[in-house]
Write a protein that holds these residues in place. Sequence first.
Motif, PDB file in Angstrom:
ATOM      1  N   THR A   1       1.132  -0.813  -0.406  1.00 14.20           N
ATOM      2  CA  THR A   1      -0.308  -0.297   0.377  1.00 14.20           C
ATOM      3  C   THR A   1       0.701   1.337  -0.064  1.00 14.20           C
ATOM      4  O   THR A   1       0.185   2.348  -0.780  1.00 14.20           O
ATOM      5  CB  THR A   1      -0.903  -0.325   1.264  1.00 14.20           C
ATOM      6  OG1 THR A   1      -1.984  -1.093   1.147  1.00 14.20           O
ATOM      7  CG2 THR A   1      -1.731   0.978   1.294  1.00 14.20           C
TER       8      THR A   1
ATOM      9  N   GLN B   1      -8.397   0.118  -0.909  1.00 20.31           N
ATOM     10  CA  GLN B   1      -9.056  -1.428  -0.510  1.00 20.31           C
ATOM     11  C   GLN B   1      -9.896  -1.344   0.010  1.00 20.31           C
ATOM     12  O   GLN B   1     -11.023  -1.814  -0.146  1.00 20.31           O
ATOM     13  CB  GLN B   1      -7.471  -1.570   0.315  1.00 20.31           C
ATOM     14  CG  GLN B   1      -8.023  -3.365   0.948  1.00 20.31           C
ATOM     15  CD  GLN B   1      -7.132  -4.016   1.919  1.00 20.31           C
ATOM     16  OE1 GLN B   1      -6.300  -3.549   1.968  1.00 20.31           O
ATOM     17  NE2 GLN B   1      -7.081  -5.008   2.378  1.00 20.31           N
TER      18      GLN B   1
ATOM     19  N   ASP C   1      -5.458  -1.712  -4.958  1.00 18.25           N
ATOM     20  CA  ASP C   1      -5.414  -2.213  -3.773  1.00 18.25           C
ATOM     21  C   ASP C   1      -6.091  -3.408  -3.186  1.00 18.25           C
ATOM     22  O   ASP C   1      -7.223  -3.030  -2.653  1.00 18.25           O
ATOM     23  CB  ASP C   1      -5.213  -1.362  -2.845  1.00 18.25           C
ATOM     24  CG  ASP C   1      -4.023  -1.470  -1.460  1.00 18.25           C
ATOM     25  OD1 ASP C   1      -4.219  -2.579  -1.346  1.00 18.25           O
ATOM     26  OD2 ASP C   1      -4.030   0.007  -0.970  1.00 18.25           O
ATOM     27  N   GLU C   2      -5.375  -4.586  -3.347  1.00 25.58           N
ATOM     28  CA  GLU C   2      -6.141  -5.878  -2.893  1.00 25.58           C
ATOM     29  C   GLU C   2      -7.246  -6.004  -3.312  1.00 25.58           C
ATOM     30  O   GLU C   2      -8.727  -5.658  -2.470  1.00 25.58           O
ATOM     31  CB  GLU C   2      -6.088  -5.498  -1.037  1.00 25.58           C
ATOM     32  CG  GLU C   2      -4.826  -5.175  -0.465  1.00 25.58           C
ATOM     33  CD  GLU C   2      -4.202  -6.529  -0.170  1.00 25.58           C
ATOM     34  OE1 GLU C   2      -4.481  -7.699  -0.716  1.00 25.58           O
ATOM     35  OE2 GLU C   2      -2.972  -6.890   0.251  1.00 25.58           O
TER      36      GLU C   2
HETATM   37 MG   LIG Z   1      -2.047  -2.708   1.558  1.00 25.23          MG
END
Ligand SMILES: [Mg+2]
Length: 228
Positions: A57, A102, A176-177
């Motif tokens: 991140t 995320q 992100d993810e």
């Molecule tokens: Mg992360």
Amino acid sequence: MTAPITPIQPDHPQQAAIRLRQVSCERGGRELFNIDYWRLPAGEHGLLEGPSGCGKTTLLHLIAGLETGVNGEINVLGHDPGQLGSRQRDRFRASHIGLIFQDFHLLEGLTVEANLRLGGWLGRRGDNRQAARELLVRLGLSSLAHQYPHTLSQGEKQRVAIARALINQPPLILADEPTSALDDANTDNVIGLLLEEADSHGASLLVASHDSRLRKHFSHRIELAGPQ
Ligand SMILES: [Mg+2]
Ligand SMILES: Nc1ncnc2c1ncn2[C@@H]1O[C@H](COP(=O)(O)OP(=O)(O)O)[C@@H](O)[C@H]1O
């Protein structure tokens, strides 16, 4: 006579969406990661891998210019975000980068459509009502246009976050993810959607994930080692 063809220089920043050279980053008094060299060619897609806590991140935020404080050279679409002033950096991000967080970061006080249009407005795209409507249709969200984020399922929120990141047709999409809470079928759907949308306007996509199921989708990969 045809014009001479300029040889492609593999290191030329204009031809890379992202280029990292001798990039190291410390947080909380320890070195998070140390990358000798990595490059994502423009229009191609990459996976940023590594276990939880390895700095994925942080690196995405450095690439997006949301964080600064790094050694070495980060080149994003020909610019080093750390070298831009904060207003320039915000402007560059709004017009060149589509960021999918995320936890989505949707604005709770705005409808789905207004969330999208705000993203367009920040990127100075003028009247984007039509673009927002088209995107909502394409992502199967048009029936939700006038709902507020708290009324949506996690999967719907994620699609809205993806739509908002795409509204300005950014040349670089960072996610992100995006699959951390998804089963196999939905993982394939979301990655398929991101790849398809990136390809539809020639954008590069970088996905950060600890999820090894994603490897098969990406020809470019960078792995952060994690705490030593
Ligand atoms: Mg992360
Ligand atoms: N500003 C900061 N100060 C101190 N520690 C930080 C800071 N930013 C991130 N970290 C730490 O760095 C580590 C990596 O964070 P992160 O980039 O979120 O990793 P990942 O996304 O791979 O899980 C975490 O342990 C986090 O607590």
